[in-house]
Design a protein around this motif. Structure first.
Motif, short mmCIF file in Angstrom:
data_model
loop_
_atom_site.label_atom_id
_atom_site.label_comp_id
_atom_site.label_asym_id
_atom_site.label_seq_id
_atom_site.Cartn_x
_atom_site.Cartn_y
_atom_site.Cartn_z
N LEU A 1 0.85 -1.19 0.00
CA LEU A 1 0.00 0.00 0.00
C LEU A 1 0.89 1.24 0.00
O LEU A 1 1.77 1.37 0.86
N PRO A 2 0.69 2.15 -0.94
CA PRO A 2 1.61 3.29 -1.07
C PRO A 2 1.37 4.40 -0.06
O PRO A 2 2.23 5.26 0.12
N VAL A 3 0.20 4.41 0.57
CA VAL A 3 -0.15 5.46 1.53
C VAL A 3 -0.95 4.81 2.66
O VAL A 3 -1.41 3.68 2.54
N ASP A 4 -1.14 5.55 3.74
CA ASP A 4 -1.98 5.05 4.83
C ASP A 4 -3.42 4.86 4.35
O ASP A 4 -3.95 5.71 3.62
N PHE A 5 -4.03 3.76 4.77
CA PHE A 5 -5.43 3.49 4.43
C PHE A 5 -6.27 3.55 5.71
O PHE A 5 -5.78 3.26 6.80
N ARG A 6 -7.53 3.90 5.55
CA ARG A 6 -8.45 3.91 6.68
C ARG A 6 -9.64 3.00 6.40
O ARG A 6 -10.03 2.80 5.24
N LEU A 7 -10.20 2.45 7.45
CA LEU A 7 -11.52 1.83 7.36
C LEU A 7 -12.46 2.82 8.02
O LEU A 7 -12.41 3.05 9.22
#
Length: 211
Positions: free
Chosen positions: A143-149
């Motif tokens: 994943l290239p950036v932070d992800f959120r749920l």
């Protein structure tokens, strides 16, 4: 003809603006209302390698996944054989973009959100498929950036569209983030299979001479 060179070019174009060290991104920021809990990739790696859960948010995610911790550990680690050409071709197709949009219902980049969701998830999947195998853990690591749920009341409900609804049972298995991750690489594999090469017809036997 769609060649490996073209696949590499498209993958490179996807990653140019989002290039980052594989473990720099935070795979999940569990965003509920005004509260945010972050789970680092190192916490996932520890869980995948030893089964030890060192992160409270990860524990809550596993408990709400509809699966046991052992099942999640096995599912996230399982690898699937793929061809990066087929994966790239699918993810750039109309059906592939629709698939990526559907698969980022509530899970997307933390800062840019929906505007870069397709771009970011596609880059992670393609990068992990370069070596001919795909896994949930591998996708997560790229994943290239932070992800959120995101579960933010009137905007997002924190539910994911698990890509194999006929294989899950109950609300948790069919909507939770970790269940979604378990099924994702299998769905990409199924949708990106390249056609079998055509079998050449045998050459006709030479004609018998007239004498």
């Amino acid at each position: 003809m769609f060649t490996r060179l073209a696949a590499g070019f498209l993958a490179g174009a996807s990653l140019a603006a989002l290039a980052a060290p594989a473990e720099a991104a935070t795979p999940v920021r569990w965003n509920t209302g005004g509260a945010v809990w972050s789970t680092s990739f190192s916490a996932f790696k520890t869980f995948l390698s030893s089964g030890e859960i060192t992160d409270r948010a990860l524990m809550a995610g596993i408990n709400g996944s509809g699966w046991t911790a052992e099942e999640i550990q096995e599912g996230l680690s399982k690898t699937y054989s793929v061809d990066v050409v087929g994966v790239t071709r699918f993810l750039y197709s109309t059906d592939g973009v629709k698939f990526l949009k559907d698969q980022t219902r509530s899970y997307f980049p933390y800062w840019k959100m929906k505007s870069t969701a397709v771009f970011a998830l596609r880059s992670a999947i393609i990068l992990d498929s370069v070596d001919g195998s795909l896994s949930s853990a591998g996708i997560m690591s790229y994943l290239p950036v932070d992800f959120r749920l995101a579960d933010t009341c009137n905007t997002y409900d924190g539910a994911q569209n698990v890509c194999a609804p006929d294989k899950c049972e109950g609300d948790a298995q069919c909507t939770s983030l970790l269940s979604w991750y378990v099924f994702l690489p299998a769905c990409v594999q199924a949708n990106s299979a390249l056609p079998e090469p055509a079998v050449s017809a045998p050459a006709p036997a030479p004609a018998r001479p007239l004498w």
